[in-house]
Design an enzyme around this catalytic site. Structure first.
Site, short mmCIF file in Angstrom:
data_model
loop_
_atom_site.label_atom_id
_atom_site.label_comp_id
_atom_site.label_asym_id
_atom_site.label_seq_id
_atom_site.Cartn_x
_atom_site.Cartn_y
_atom_site.Cartn_z
CD GLU A 121 -3.02 -0.95 2.26
OE1 GLU A 121 -3.77 -1.91 2.45
OE2 GLU A 121 -3.09 0.12 2.89
CB CYS A 138 3.45 7.23 3.35
SG CYS A 138 4.15 6.14 4.59
CB CYS A 145 7.64 -5.14 8.30
SG CYS A 145 9.02 -4.37 9.16
CB CYS A 149 7.11 -2.48 15.67
SG CYS A 149 8.78 -2.07 15.12
CB CYS A 152 3.63 -1.79 13.35
SG CYS A 152 3.57 -1.53 11.56
CB CYS A 379 0.73 6.45 10.89
SG CYS A 379 2.31 5.75 11.35
#
Length: 411
Positions: A121, A138, A145, A149, A152, A379
């Protein structure tokens, strides 16, 4: 996506085939010029026996006029255009979904490979600025990933692969083109003013592709962006921060999210490998370069506000101590919950109090305005339609459900 590195000898071999060679022989896969940096494209043209200045001409057509048809490149000879048409292409990732928010935010979902999980995205956020309208894009650098984290949503799908240069630059190309589709070619203008390498993935773990992509963003033959307007955000891959010092001058942002090692180990697991003392030292080395034109005057500190986790007054005091010798600007980010997230968003009053403590200590500290959450573009919500190939999300949901059951039994 098509391969980005061509074997000129392979092309020549195909072109020199005997006339009697079977017509159905496998054709050489076309070279995607979209992702090439200028040095890469200059070498490509030289290997073809052409002058390297052709690279700048083609790059302008691709990145400034958003042309994908070689026939439209009118300052290039017909013979060369025919040659390029045979062995090259200009191909952005396939858009499988797009949505435009009522606040002007735009989101695209790109297919970057085979299978349901091969999606990333990209989000564009507009904002009024004293210098005019700012459009910040962004950009993602990986499918998923690996850093996981805890706050996230992207990390919950696990890691699939790195993006190629064409897949990275293709996001910027498409965002610009979205404003230019109905504009005559020679009247088109680049619309994206700022780029943040802050989407899906850890950009410093896909270093070479990200580096060459940022070089293209800065290149006057491509997007001609100011180095102050290209920002790389990292969770703290210390050796690669040091490598960036030698390789490129762009703005640096750190996904900090905790002011002490114990808490950051929990929220940002890479901290176990590169603890805060090492990370802050690397940031200091990064901005040590002199020169008025350098974008390294400060580091942006990203800090997501998690209710009852990292938003206490003592955390603000720890931040002051941690950052006292690091020129920095602090960006407080209200947490955007996702399904089964174990955290909540800090209250507005708590965020403002946190900001005041840092501002009173002399730091420039802002609160990020949440944008695009009506289209899951804010975010932390970038996981979107990406399929979970590692079952990490499933395991995470199970863990949260078990924790909730324990709390209910104790209540």
């Amino acid at each position: 996506m098509s391969t980005e590195v061509v074997s000129v000898s392979a092309v020549s071999a195909e072109q020199q085939q005997s006339p009697s060679a079977p017509a159905q022989q496998t054709a050489v896969e076309k070279v995607n010029l979209l992702g090439m940096s200028r040095p890469q494209m200059e070498k490509f043209f030289e290997d073809m026996g052409e002058k390297k200045f052709r690279a700048g001409q083609v790059m302008k057509w691709i990145h400034q006029f958003f042309v994908t048809d070689f026939a439209e490149m009118t300052n290039i000879s017909g013979k060369l255009r025919e040659k390029l048409e045979k062995i090259c292409e200009i191909k952005a990732p396939e858009v499988v979904h797009k949505n435009y928010s009522k606040d002007g935010t735009r989101k695209w979902v790109f297919r970057v490979g085979d299978g349901e999980g091969s999606l990333v995205e990209t989000v564009l956020i507009p904002a009024e600025h004293r210098s005019g309208l700012r459009r910040t894009l962004c950009i993602s650098s990986q499918v998923g990933c690996a850093l996981d984290c805890s706050f996230c949503s992207t990390g919950k799908q696990g890691f699939q692969r790195d993006l190629s240069q064409a897949e990275i630059i293709g996001q910027l190309w498409m965002a610009n083109y979205s404003y230019m589709e109905d504009v005559p070619v020679l009247e088109r203008e680049r619309s994206v003013t700022n780029v943040v390498m802050m989407g899906m993935g850890e950009p410093l773990l896909n270093y070479d592709a990200v580096l060459n992509s940022m070089r293209t963003m800065l290149d006057d033959f491509a997007y001609g962006m100011s180095k102050r307007r290209v920002t790389l955000s990292t969770s703290g891959v210390v050796p690669k921060i040091d490598q960036m010092v030698k390789d490129i001058d762009v703005a640096l942002a750190i996904s900090l999210h905790a002011p002490n090692d114990e808490l950051r180990n929990e929220l940002v697991p890479i901290n176990k490998k590169y603890p805060l003392e090492q990370l802050i030292a690397a940031c200091q080395r990064y901005i040590a370069k002199d020169g008025n034109e350098s974008s390294r005057k400060h580091v942006t500190i990203e800090y997501v506000m998690l209710d009852g986790v990292n938003d206490y007054p003592e955390h603000a005091q720890q931040m002051i101590k941690l950052l006292k010798n690091l020129p920095s600007k602090i960006n407080l980010i209200p947490f955007n919950p996702f399904p089964h997230a174990p955290y909540g968003r800090s209250s507005r009053n708590r965020i403002i109090s946190f900001q005041k403590t840092l501002s009173d200590a002399g730091f420039v500290c802002t609160i990020r305005q949440t944008r695009g959450d009506d289209i899951d573009a804010a975010c932390g919500q970038l996981v979107g339609q990406v399929a979970d190939r590692t079952r990490r999300a499933e395991q995470w949901k199970k863990k949260v459900a078990q924790q909730n059951e324990i709390l209910r039994s104790q209540g």
